[in-house]
Design a protein around this motif. Structure first.
Motif, short mmCIF file in Angstrom:
data_model
loop_
_atom_site.label_atom_id
_atom_site.label_comp_id
_atom_site.label_asym_id
_atom_site.label_seq_id
_atom_site.Cartn_x
_atom_site.Cartn_y
_atom_site.Cartn_z
N UNK A 1 43.88 79.46 -25.67
CA UNK A 1 42.67 79.06 -24.93
C UNK A 1 42.51 79.90 -23.68
N UNK A 2 41.51 80.70 -23.64
CA UNK A 2 41.28 81.45 -22.41
C UNK A 2 40.62 80.57 -21.36
N UNK A 3 40.64 81.06 -20.15
CA UNK A 3 39.97 80.36 -19.05
C UNK A 3 38.84 81.27 -18.59
N UNK A 4 37.65 80.74 -18.52
CA UNK A 4 36.51 81.56 -18.13
C UNK A 4 36.08 81.18 -16.72
N UNK A 5 35.99 82.16 -15.87
CA UNK A 5 35.55 81.92 -14.50
C UNK A 5 34.21 82.64 -14.32
N UNK A 6 33.19 81.86 -14.06
CA UNK A 6 31.84 82.42 -13.92
C UNK A 6 31.42 82.42 -12.47
N UNK A 7 31.01 83.57 -11.98
CA UNK A 7 30.45 83.66 -10.63
C UNK A 7 28.94 83.81 -10.78
N UNK A 8 28.22 82.85 -10.27
CA UNK A 8 26.80 82.78 -10.63
C UNK A 8 25.88 82.78 -9.42
N UNK A 9 24.76 83.45 -9.59
CA UNK A 9 23.65 83.37 -8.64
C UNK A 9 22.47 82.81 -9.43
N UNK A 10 21.82 81.82 -8.85
CA UNK A 10 20.82 81.09 -9.63
C UNK A 10 19.49 80.97 -8.88
N UNK A 11 18.53 81.81 -9.19
CA UNK A 11 17.19 81.58 -8.65
C UNK A 11 16.57 80.35 -9.34
N UNK A 12 15.89 79.56 -8.54
CA UNK A 12 15.38 78.28 -9.06
C UNK A 12 13.91 78.10 -8.70
N UNK A 13 13.16 77.60 -9.65
CA UNK A 13 11.80 77.16 -9.36
C UNK A 13 11.82 75.63 -9.35
N UNK A 14 11.56 75.08 -8.18
CA UNK A 14 11.70 73.63 -8.00
C UNK A 14 10.34 72.94 -8.01
N UNK A 15 10.28 71.84 -8.74
CA UNK A 15 9.13 70.93 -8.61
C UNK A 15 9.70 69.62 -8.09
N UNK A 16 9.24 69.21 -6.95
CA UNK A 16 9.75 67.96 -6.39
C UNK A 16 8.66 66.92 -6.43
N UNK A 17 9.07 65.72 -6.63
CA UNK A 17 8.11 64.62 -6.61
C UNK A 17 8.67 63.48 -5.80
N UNK A 18 7.85 62.45 -5.63
CA UNK A 18 8.28 61.34 -4.79
C UNK A 18 8.38 60.08 -5.62
N UNK A 19 9.30 59.24 -5.24
CA UNK A 19 9.35 57.90 -5.81
C UNK A 19 10.05 56.96 -4.82
N UNK A 20 10.05 55.72 -5.17
CA UNK A 20 10.76 54.75 -4.33
C UNK A 20 9.90 54.06 -3.29
N UNK A 21 8.65 54.48 -3.17
CA UNK A 21 7.76 53.82 -2.21
C UNK A 21 6.33 53.86 -2.75
N UNK A 22 5.93 52.78 -3.43
CA UNK A 22 4.62 52.80 -4.11
C UNK A 22 3.47 53.10 -3.16
#
Lengths: 186, 492
Positions: free
Chosen positions: B260-281
């Motif tokens: 079993x090998x061990x894989x080590x990933x070094x990652x950079x992750x550009x993200x497109x975020x969509x945020x929404x709201x909840x918890x307060x009608x």
């Protein structure tokens, strides 16, 4: 000159003693600054108990980090900065709300220049504490501690423009309250 | 009085003022310092969890590696020379061919060969990979497979055929690790040569061939009281042996259970975020109407370990500054007071026509538009705990990754909608809050060097930010569309 040097030497001894965890030196340092630092904490806290908590945490940090003090600057300035940072961290951990209040129109410049001189320190402190939270923090940090608006914005997590506007309103509000108090006293 | 003077006066006044704190404050400071222990903050817990995840992965890897070594010893060490057995002496080629297995101590090397010596032809047919050596040269011809890999059936044949004993029997009482170490205790100059290497997907096979003589001479026979090779005087059947030498080693795909090998990933992750709201009608619908996409970036390390043939587990630690943007106009019906002016004229017999103005105040509902533009930011540490389904196509690794996300937020700041006053209120908190989420991604890894692969991994994430705890009046639900780009380092 001599007394200054002597005082400086004493301060160095005090610091060295505190670094060595000498209880007497720590007591001396506390006695020297506790009163002034209590005022700093009272300016930021909502009540005396909260101020005492801030003071306690601040002095713990001071004793823990006294070894990092470089003998170049003023010890009081260093102690004050730690206390202010402690207070700011404490208020940041709570929810900071920046409220707007109705505009006040009275012009402070029209009134007696010595009005502040005639007021007691406690009165001024009370007036500051009666200000809305956002006003109070920004006014304290800008007018008394000398932070820039950018530093205030970074510390409180607000926009620099908000800090400016909050400060302008806080100042106006405080001036109005001072005039009001003066009128009552008259 | 100028503005600056006002501030200076206030500052001077307050800076000189002193208020003594309560009695016992100093004692409580000393007391608190004495019992002060560093609090185990969430950040520390988070890092500890990540370190534990990595440690467990490494442990699993090592555990597997040591199993591999034992397998090797069991299967390949079953041969020894018995100089007292005349039948063995009559089979010089057999003994020589298994010289590499002479890593055992002296007793092991002198173990009895119980099986009567088979004829040379049979042996040649069985082993099939020998090289011919001159008598007395001490040369050893062997196919050796790296300890962590499956041992070739050939090696097992060799061992068991000549001794009738298992490798464990041979090395009874000896520490398996020591044996393995002795076997592989070769410096770079003596290291076995890699004869062939094959990669496919996540599978890697290295076949070593032909250990240098000096290694065997020095390590294998040094403890013998005589020169064992001098006893083997029989001639060789060069023809058959040459066939064996030219026989290509059988390449076998290794199963993950044995290596079993061990894989080590070094990652950079550009993200497109969509945020929404909840918890307060009362607010969430308005907030959702002005939510906008925003770009964020995450980076971190991921460690994955195979647990069975195609499945692996992974964990890691990622950091990002999450920022959720709200920008737009909210239209809200509001009650407004309007004054209607009614002008009427009356005909006054005395004063002629007179104008009468009547004003009436009415309250009506009117749509009011307010523009908003703000963003809420959070520092986010993310610990994924996930499973991967791996497969390969040509030289590309693919994996479907699904994970549970443990998120820790801190340094929250931004604005909350105040719909009552059509404005926003600022909020800021350095408190640390934990939330959970889920993620899914599809990984493709392209080999760029024997140990490095380039990763492209599109994926999605969904998690909630409990920003009401930080002073906001809504919680935020985040939907991230992301592309992980990074390097995978394979540790064997």
């Amino acid at each position: 000159m001599w007394s200054n040097t002597q005082h400086r030497m004493k301060e160095e001894d005090l610091i060295i003693g505190c670094v060595r965890e000498d209880r007497n030196c720590q007591k001396e340092l506390y006695k020297r600054f506790a009163g002034k630092m209590m005022v700093v904490c009272l300016r930021y806290a909502n009540n005396r108990m909260e101020a005492e908590d801030m003071l306690q945490d601040g002095f713990i940090k001071i004793f823990d980090n006294i070894g990092k003090f470089k003998m170049e600057g003023s010890l009081e300035g260093w102690v004050r900065r730690i206390m202010v940072n402690t207070a700011i961290n404490k208020i940041r951990a709570n929810k900071v709300r920046f409220e707007e209040i109705s505009d006040v129109s009275e012009n402070f410049q029209d009134h007696d220049k010595n009005v502040i001189d005639r007021m007691s320190e406690q009165d001024i402190l009370d007036l500051i504490n009666k200000m809305p939270q956002g006003y109070k923090y920004v006014f304290n940090m800008y007018a008394i501690e000398g932070f820039s608006h950018k530093e205030i914005a970074d510390s409180l997590g607000i926009e620099e423009a908000s800090s400016r506007s909050q400060y302008a309103k806080a100042k106006k509000y405080l001036q109005y309250q001072i005039i009001k108090l003066e009128k009552i006293n008259l | 009085m100028t503005n600056n003077q006002f501030e200076k006066q206030i500052a001077d006044k307050l800076n000189q003022y002193e208020v003594q704190p309560g009695d016992g404050m100093l004692d409580s400071i000393f007391e608190k310092r004495a019992i002060k222990k560093k609090p185990v903050g969430m950040a520390r817990l988070f890092f500890a969890a990540a370190i534990i995840a990595v440690t467990v992965s490494v442990y699993l890897y090592n555990e597997n590696g040591s199993n591999g070594s034992n397998d090797f010893i069991a299967s390949s060490s079953g041969t020894a020379m018995d100089n007292k057995n005349p039948e063995t002496q009559a089979q010089p080629a057999h003994v020589k061919s298994e010289g590499l297995n002479q890593a055992a101590d002296k007793n092991s090397q002198l173990a009895t060969v119980s099986k009567p010596g088979p004829d040379k032809a049979r042996h040649v047919a069985t082993s099939g990979k020998r090289q011919v050596t001159e008598p007395g040269q001490g040369n050893r011809n062997i196919v050796a497979v790296r300890a962590t890999e499956n041992v070739s059936p050939l090696a097992k044949d060799i061992g068991n055929e000549h001794t009738g004993r298992t490798g464990n029997d041979m090395f009874a009482g000896d520490n398996g690790d020591n044996i393995a170490n002795r076997f592989f205790d070769v410096s770079s100059k003596n290291r076995p040569n890699i004869e062939s290497m094959q990669d496919k997907g996540n599978s890697h096979l290295y076949v070593y061939h032909s250990v240098k003589e000096s290694v065997l001479d020095a390590n294998t026979f040094s403890s013998l009281p005589f020169s064992p090779l001098s006893k083997f005087s029989a001639s060789y059947e060069l023809e058959n042996e040459n066939k064996l030498a030219n026989h290509a080693p059988e390449v076998k795909t290794l199963s993950r259970t044995s290596r079993k090998p061990l894989f080590i990933d070094m990652l950079y992750i550009p993200i497109l975020t969509s945020a929404g709201a909840n918890g307060n009608p009362g607010v969430q619908d308005y907030a959702n109407s002005i939510r906008r996409n925003s770009f964020n970036a995450q980076y971190g390390v991921r460690v994955s370990v195979p647990i069975c043939n195609r499945i692996s587990v992974f964990s890691g630690l990622f950091y990002q500054e999450q920022s959720n943007v709200y920008n737009g106009t909210i239209t809200k019906p509001e009650e407004v007071t309007r004054v209607n002016t009614i002008i009427t004229y009356i005909n006054d017999p005395v004063g002629n026509v007179q104008q009468v103005i009547t004003k009436e105040t009415v309250k009506i509902m009117e749509n009011k538009e307010t523009s908003y533009d703000y963003k809420n930011t959070y520092k986010l540490f993310q610990l994924p705990l996930g499973l991967s389904y791996n497969f390969g196509y040509k030289k590309i690794d693919f994996a479907f990754n699904t994970s549970a996300l443990i998120n820790m937020f801190s340094n929250s700041k931004g604005s909350s909608l105040d719909m009552e006053h059509n404005s926003t209120n600022g909020f800021a908190s350095s408190g640390k809050y934990v939330g959970i989420g889920a993620g899914f991604s599809v990984m493709s890894a392209i080999k760029v060097s024997p140990r490095f692969k380039l990763i492209f991994e599109p994926g999605i994430q969904r998690f909630n930010i409990n920003s009401m705890k930080a002073g906001n009046n809504i919680n935020e639900k985040v939907f991230n569309k992301q592309l992980m780009i990074g390097l995978r380092y394979s540790l064997f």
